[in-house]
Motif scaffolding. Sequence first.
Motif, mmCIF file in Angstrom:
data_model
loop_
_atom_site.group_PDB
_atom_site.id
_atom_site.type_symbol
_atom_site.label_atom_id
_atom_site.label_comp_id
_atom_site.label_asym_id
_atom_site.label_seq_id
_atom_site.Cartn_x
_atom_site.Cartn_y
_atom_site.Cartn_z
ATOM 1 N N MET A 6 71.725 47.072 40.442
ATOM 2 C CA MET A 6 71.673 45.908 39.584
ATOM 3 C C MET A 6 72.956 45.091 39.717
ATOM 4 S SD MET A 6 71.019 46.267 35.582
ATOM 5 C CE MET A 6 69.298 46.646 35.480
ATOM 6 N N HIS A 7 72.824 43.794 39.829
ATOM 7 C CA HIS A 7 73.991 42.931 39.773
ATOM 8 C C HIS A 7 73.901 42.071 38.518
ATOM 9 C CE1 HIS A 7 74.927 42.925 44.390
ATOM 10 N NE2 HIS A 7 75.012 44.116 43.849
ATOM 11 N N LEU A 9 75.231 38.763 37.153
ATOM 12 C CA LEU A 9 75.928 37.561 37.591
ATOM 13 C C LEU A 9 76.356 36.765 36.359
ATOM 14 C CD1 LEU A 9 73.353 36.500 40.352
ATOM 15 C CD2 LEU A 9 75.270 38.071 40.574
ATOM 16 N N GLN A 42 76.937 46.216 39.095
ATOM 17 C CA GLN A 42 78.129 45.490 39.500
ATOM 18 C C GLN A 42 78.157 44.137 38.794
ATOM 19 O OE1 GLN A 42 78.124 44.111 43.548
ATOM 20 N NE2 GLN A 42 80.352 43.974 43.653
ATOM 21 N N VAL A 44 79.435 40.374 38.751
ATOM 22 C CA VAL A 44 79.929 39.394 39.712
ATOM 23 C C VAL A 44 80.131 38.058 38.998
ATOM 24 C CG1 VAL A 44 79.484 38.245 41.904
ATOM 25 C CG2 VAL A 44 78.512 40.503 41.488
ATOM 26 N N VAL A 61 69.995 40.555 38.355
ATOM 27 C CA VAL A 61 69.078 40.732 39.470
ATOM 28 C C VAL A 61 69.008 42.223 39.786
ATOM 29 C CG1 VAL A 61 69.376 38.476 40.508
ATOM 30 C CG2 VAL A 61 70.946 40.286 41.116
ATOM 31 N N PHE A 125 75.198 32.265 42.808
ATOM 32 C CA PHE A 125 74.625 33.351 43.611
ATOM 33 C C PHE A 125 75.715 34.241 44.194
ATOM 34 C CE2 PHE A 125 72.259 35.394 46.983
ATOM 35 C CZ PHE A 125 71.014 35.595 46.399
ATOM 36 N N ILE A 126 76.791 33.613 44.664
ATOM 37 C CA ILE A 126 77.860 34.424 45.246
ATOM 38 C C ILE A 126 79.128 34.313 44.404
ATOM 39 C CG2 ILE A 126 76.994 34.144 47.598
ATOM 40 C CD1 ILE A 126 79.388 32.218 48.059
#
Lengths: 597, 133
Positions: A6-7, A9, A42, A44, A61, A125-126
Amino acid sequence: MSHYKMHLLVCGGTGCRASESEKITENLNAEIKKLGLENEAQVVVTGCFGFCEKGPIVKIVPDNTFYTQVKPEDCAEIVSEHVLKGRKVSRLLYEDPETQKHVEDSKHMGFYQKQIRIALRNCGFIDPENIDEYIARDGYAALGNILTEMSPQQAIDIMKKSGLRGRGGGGFPTGLKWEIASSNKADQKYVVCNADEGDPGAFMDRSILEGDPHSVIEAMAICGYCIGANKGIVYIRAEYPLAIKRLKIAARQARVYGLLGNDVLGTGFSFDIELRYGAGAFVCGEETALIKSMEGLRGEPTVKPPFPAEKGYLGKPTNVNNVETYANVPAIFLKGPEWFASIGTEKSKGTKVFALAGKINNVGLIEVPMGITLREVIFEIGGGIKDGKKFKAVQTGGPSGGCLTEKHLDTPIDFDNLIAAGSMMGSGGMIVMDEDDCMVSVAKFYLEFTVEESCGKCAPCRIGNKRLHEILEKICNGKGTEADIEYLKNLSKVIKDTALCGLGQTSPNPVLSTIEHFLDEYKAHVTERICPAGQCKALKLYTIIPEKCTGCTACTRACPVGAISGEKRQPHIIDVDKCIRCGACYDKCKFTAIHVQ
Amino acid sequence: MNKIKSLDDLRKMKQNLENGMNIREKSNSPESLVQIRVAMATCGIASGARAVMNTLIERIEKDKIPAVVTQGGCMGYCYAEPTVEVKVPGKDPVVFGYVDSKVAIDIIEKYVLQGELLEGIIPVNYQTINDKK
């Protein structure tokens, strides 16, 4: 190696940071650690998601959970419920205003359904501070391919084929601009990125630099190869500290990887960038003024020709493009010019980023294909007008643009259609107005801006705009005449024809377009002395309805100028000459005895 | 961090890095992927759902199988935990019960990759409000 399942964001754009998104990141990390889930989830920090209306945003996500208006104290619940047990925290999910149901998957949100993200492909996204995430998404691959496999002219041909036009407002074909700069011979040339975003309400360039700085750096290097320049300069306003910080981090990381500097990727090509800070003058978005400012001179425009492509920075050929234009470039090379040209309309290819602001439900940043209609943008993506009010107009192109009205709602948006409708694309600000907005005041607002921002070099702009503003003020104060409207039109035309640079040549546009579309409103101001939207204070007339007045004296006490008189328990009277139209009596009266006209 | 010396190096680097971005990339097009949902309520976790989930993720990453693993809440089959729901594009979802690491591997290798049905499938005996039109 850990296998994150799992991220999380977290938006790290300026808007969401203002609502404590940094604290959210911190809390999420702490909670994850507390439950021992460091190897599973994580956190981000990304760039802007665009849905600023409901920030701060946390997107999870792969299940596309979109949490809105998250507070630092919500983090414990998000981690213990969603991350640990897979239960979504429904109260934080986006609620569809129409169905009033929570939307579980951001793909089903009306705000995102019509969007195509090219320039914003990596925003939200990043992690913009991690070059590895950019490379993982094919970052610098376009530059690498071009340097190893193409001649500069071949790359320019691809740009021309894509049909990309300058996103800063003018809409000049980018490939052609590069070709001209390339054909001029000189010992030194420059690539400049115009990040002097000055339109009120526009923030797409800032968001791109904050969310995906590498895409701009990569595109500048590509441009450098095409035109034969080894130096790039980003002219950015000092009011964008976060964008500056991320751009600096990105450039440093690119240098470490050898993607900037000497002998990029072992190809012998050298290129590096530096930053120049602007003090936030609107006119410095005009390319010749921008170059003057970079040279350390006053930010004043010069006569074109010579164009910067011949004689620009320090007298050398210089290519100036806007941030959003550059952000499109790597995607064009990766996916091919045919793909890019397949999106959009016949003469305007690709997408455009718009900043939605004003009386609209979903304030934020969107990227839509050219040719979409205003109706789709305002009512489907933007979620319609706030508080169920009636749509009146949308101002596009900032102080250089004009207003579009209901009859333009179904016009496909592109460079040429907007100009035909009496407005312009500009950098993409869209300020939506409803029935409560007075169009004369709107024109006055923009003129106030141009009067302040005019550099003063040429008389039409310096003096003419000041006169326009005075007349608009006169009309708003109820002292205008019908002749003033004609005068506004004539003066506007003269300024447009005679001003030196783009600022003055376009500054009367808000006046002309509001007169064209809302002549009735101007007339009401000068003949009947009323403001139909009820905004112009001086045109409000406060009277007391004797039948309703109980003589309680509440208004007498509220009036700051002593304009209300009368005996206790007898109807009171407002002295129109003394009244300053502040509305204090109206707010105080419990018997709706104050009438406003 | 070292210099990237050539386009080939850049490409190799990209391949090594893209794994880390995988679950974000996958979230862009979940409908075209095999969607595997592990029930991760208290009962699921107590019966070992977390280990099952990790096994599934590792197996998928190893062969870059076009599938995405998400976690869901309790599905109600508490007697059969850990349970895993698998939805192959174009097919009805199938729920497997009593999944351990070995069954998890079987689910991927036999059901997802080859379409073979396995033992332990829980027949669908409910409707969700989304099904009622």
